[in-house]
Design a protein around this motif. Sequence first.
Motif, PDB file in Angstrom:
ATOM      1  N   ALA A 186      59.004  14.538  47.199  1.00 18.57           N
ATOM      2  CA  ALA A 186      59.450  14.607  45.807  1.00 18.57           C
ATOM      3  C   ALA A 186      59.254  15.995  45.228  1.00 18.57           C
ATOM      4  N   PHE A 187      58.162  16.673  45.614  1.00 21.58           N
ATOM      5  CA  PHE A 187      57.896  18.028  45.123  1.00 21.58           C
ATOM      6  C   PHE A 187      58.826  19.033  45.789  1.00 21.58           C
ATOM      7  N   ALA A 188      58.983  18.930  47.084  1.00 16.39           N
ATOM      8  CA  ALA A 188      59.772  19.915  47.830  1.00 16.39           C
ATOM      9  C   ALA A 188      61.246  19.878  47.462  1.00 16.39           C
ATOM     10  N   GLN A 189      61.759  18.729  47.028  1.00 16.15           N
ATOM     11  CA  GLN A 189      63.193  18.595  46.768  1.00 16.15           C
ATOM     12  C   GLN A 189      63.555  18.743  45.298  1.00 16.15           C
ATOM     13  N   SER A 190      62.593  19.035  44.444  1.00 26.05           N
ATOM     14  CA  SER A 190      62.860  19.159  43.009  1.00 26.05           C
ATOM     15  C   SER A 190      62.409  20.526  42.514  1.00 26.05           C
ATOM     16  N   ALA A 191      63.320  21.198  41.804  1.00 27.21           N
ATOM     17  CA  ALA A 191      63.008  22.547  41.334  1.00 27.21           C
ATOM     18  C   ALA A 191      61.992  22.552  40.195  1.00 27.21           C
ATOM     19  N   MET A 192      62.029  21.560  39.312  1.00 22.42           N
ATOM     20  CA  MET A 192      61.169  21.558  38.142  1.00 22.42           C
ATOM     21  C   MET A 192      59.676  21.515  38.497  1.00 22.42           C
ATOM     22  N   PRO A 193      59.210  20.597  39.350  1.00 18.62           N
ATOM     23  CA  PRO A 193      57.774  20.614  39.697  1.00 18.62           C
ATOM     24  C   PRO A 193      57.348  21.910  40.369  1.00 18.62           C
ATOM     25  N   ARG A 194      58.214  22.447  41.258  1.00 20.12           N
ATOM     26  CA  ARG A 194      57.862  23.700  41.932  1.00 20.12           C
ATOM     27  C   ARG A 194      57.752  24.845  40.928  1.00 20.12           C
ATOM     28  N   ALA A 195      58.698  24.939  40.013  1.00 22.84           N
ATOM     29  CA  ALA A 195      58.654  26.000  39.010  1.00 22.84           C
ATOM     30  C   ALA A 195      57.443  25.842  38.104  1.00 22.84           C
ATOM     31  N   MET A 196      57.120  24.622  37.755  1.00 21.38           N
ATOM     32  CA  MET A 196      55.986  24.390  36.859  1.00 21.38           C
ATOM     33  C   MET A 196      54.678  24.784  37.528  1.00 21.38           C
ATOM     34  N   LEU A 197      54.463  24.363  38.755  1.00 19.26           N
ATOM     35  CA  LEU A 197      53.219  24.691  39.452  1.00 19.26           C
ATOM     36  C   LEU A 197      53.091  26.195  39.670  1.00 19.26           C
ATOM     37  N   ALA A 198      54.179  26.820  40.134  1.00 17.55           N
ATOM     38  CA  ALA A 198      54.120  28.259  40.389  1.00 17.55           C
ATOM     39  C   ALA A 198      53.877  29.041  39.100  1.00 17.55           C
ATOM     40  N   SER A 199      54.597  28.704  38.037  1.00 21.16           N
ATOM     41  CA  SER A 199      54.480  29.451  36.784  1.00 21.16           C
ATOM     42  C   SER A 199      53.092  29.312  36.171  1.00 21.16           C
ATOM     43  N   LEU A 200      52.587  28.096  36.137  1.00 18.44           N
ATOM     44  CA  LEU A 200      51.272  27.879  35.536  1.00 18.44           C
ATOM     45  C   LEU A 200      50.163  28.526  36.362  1.00 18.44           C
ATOM     46  N   THR A 201      50.324  28.515  37.684  1.00 18.88           N
ATOM     47  CA  THR A 201      49.304  29.148  38.532  1.00 18.88           C
ATOM     48  C   THR A 201      49.300  30.654  38.349  1.00 18.88           C
ATOM     49  N   VAL A 202      50.487  31.266  38.345  1.00 19.31           N
ATOM     50  CA  VAL A 202      50.565  32.717  38.119  1.00 19.31           C
ATOM     51  C   VAL A 202      50.001  33.073  36.745  1.00 19.31           C
ATOM     52  N   PHE A 203      50.351  32.294  35.737  1.00 23.28           N
ATOM     53  CA  PHE A 203      49.851  32.542  34.388  1.00 23.28           C
ATOM     54  C   PHE A 203      48.328  32.429  34.350  1.00 23.28           C
ATOM     55  N   ALA A 204      47.771  31.451  35.025  1.00 21.16           N
ATOM     56  CA  ALA A 204      46.310  31.276  35.032  1.00 21.16           C
ATOM     57  C   ALA A 204      45.615  32.469  35.675  1.00 21.16           C
ATOM     58  N   TYR A 205      46.125  32.927  36.821  1.00 16.13           N
ATOM     59  CA  TYR A 205      45.507  34.078  37.480  1.00 16.13           C
ATOM     60  C   TYR A 205      45.661  35.349  36.634  1.00 16.13           C
ATOM     61  N   ALA A 206      46.795  35.497  35.946  1.00 19.09           N
ATOM     62  CA  ALA A 206      46.996  36.671  35.091  1.00 19.09           C
ATOM     63  C   ALA A 206      46.002  36.667  33.926  1.00 19.09           C
ATOM     64  N   VAL A 207      45.790  35.502  33.325  1.00 20.32           N
ATOM     65  CA  VAL A 207      44.826  35.410  32.229  1.00 20.32           C
ATOM     66  C   VAL A 207      43.403  35.683  32.725  1.00 20.32           C
ATOM     67  N   LEU A 208      43.082  35.182  33.913  1.00 19.69           N
ATOM     68  CA  LEU A 208      41.760  35.454  34.481  1.00 19.69           C
ATOM     69  C   LEU A 208      41.562  36.948  34.730  1.00 19.69           C
ATOM     70  N   ALA A 209      42.599  37.621  35.243  1.00 20.21           N
ATOM     71  CA  ALA A 209      42.502  39.068  35.462  1.00 20.21           C
ATOM     72  C   ALA A 209      42.313  39.808  34.145  1.00 20.21           C
ATOM     73  N   ALA A 210      43.073  39.414  33.117  1.00 16.11           N
ATOM     74  CA  ALA A 210      42.903  40.035  31.804  1.00 16.11           C
ATOM     75  C   ALA A 210      41.508  39.783  31.262  1.00 16.11           C
ATOM     76  N   GLY A 211      40.971  38.586  31.521  1.00 12.00           N
ATOM     77  CA  GLY A 211      39.624  38.274  31.054  1.00 12.00           C
ATOM     78  C   GLY A 211      38.568  39.161  31.668  1.00 12.00           C
ATOM     79  N   GLU A 212      38.754  39.580  32.926  1.00  9.70           N
ATOM     80  CA  GLU A 212      37.782  40.488  33.551  1.00  9.70           C
ATOM     81  C   GLU A 212      37.726  41.818  32.822  1.00  9.70           C
TER      82      GLU A 212
END
Length: 420
Positions: free
Chosen positions: A116-142
């Motif tokens: 279900a995840f591999a065949q749908s663009a929305m879950p993949r985009a959501m996971l990737a975007s939120l993960t990148v955003f989280a790491y970017a915020v963590l880097a800014a926090g340092e």
Amino acid sequence: MFARNLLPAFSLDVTTLVVVAIFVVNLLGLLLLFVWIQERIRALAWWGAAYLTGGFSAALWCVGGPHLPPWLPGALLLAACAMMWSAARLFHGRDVVWPAMLLGAAAWAVSSSLPAFAQSAMPRAMLASLTVFAYAVLAAGEFWRERRKSLLGRWPVVLVPVLHGALFLFPLMLASQLPDQPGDMAPVGGWLALLVLGIILYAVGTAFVVLVLAKERMLRAHRTAALTDSMTGLYNRRGFLDGAGRLLSAQVRRRQPVSLLLIDLDCFKSINDRFGHAVGDEALRLFASVASANMRANDLVARMGGDEFVAVVPDGADEAVNIAERIRAAYETAASVVSGQPVGATVSIGIASQERGGDIDTLLARADEALYAVKKTGRNRVATAGSSNPGGVDVAPTAAARSVRWTAFRRPQLPLRQAA
């Protein structure tokens, strides 16, 4: 209307932009690795490796292939973002948090095994975007945690990762247009082109900021080395002159008292003669550690050469005596045994204080007289000049003492008269 007519002429092919981004990111990664080889700042190696990992993930996504695991490009991209965060931690002397760094890539790999995840663009985009955003915020926090003077000088390194993370939230709006399989690079509209352009600008901007920070770090390290005594880690003569001048000027402006402590290790030559220079050096390092532990954050202590130390305390005579006594007693206890040898090292301290600020010349001369009195009347004591001190020796500065100038510190030895 004029803008609408121009839009078709300026339409950009996403495939071309991704290829340009791959080349730019990899070149910047090689540049950061080259600077790391030159300067040996560990964080630069992580930043460079993160760039190369991100560029490689984009190349895999473009190429695709039946034998390529479908989760690999996305996992590498998230790993690159995590490495950027880890590089920011390393740059500020913190350890890599390995579980958190690997979490994003692992979550992507595990999720990609679900049909279900591999065949749908929305879950993949959501996971990737939120993960990148989280790491970017963590880097800014340092970087946010490391602002030393004001946020104005640090805002670019805080703002750039946050904007990058926010930019990666755009795929949530583009999820319906994203290709379901790696390698499908058909143009999908202007917003995706802007996303790729934003990634290129972020890569260039971050590399620039990182290089500026590395240069600042190197300059600060060189300045610290020039102002620090290599054996004890305290300020050297040059560093003390610089810091003491600023401290005394501030006390004069505030019309507050200042005190100077002149410190001499008792019979230091005999320690070297009896136990060797290695034990003598350890006794010096031990004193530096004891002095630092027993002084306040706004006090200033330095090694002026040999076994001679000096400190400036932005306070009156009473507090200076308390500090000196703490140092004397603590060192007498700590130096009873040094490197397994019964050294029994002690210190003598002369103190000079002046109300409403003061100048180095006068304080030095008076503290020199007080230290000389300690040497004459018995070592391992504290003496004050020109004030009542039941635990020490009162000394009035002589005309000869007042003639001693601060420039005497530029000679290899301080103008201290040692008792025989």
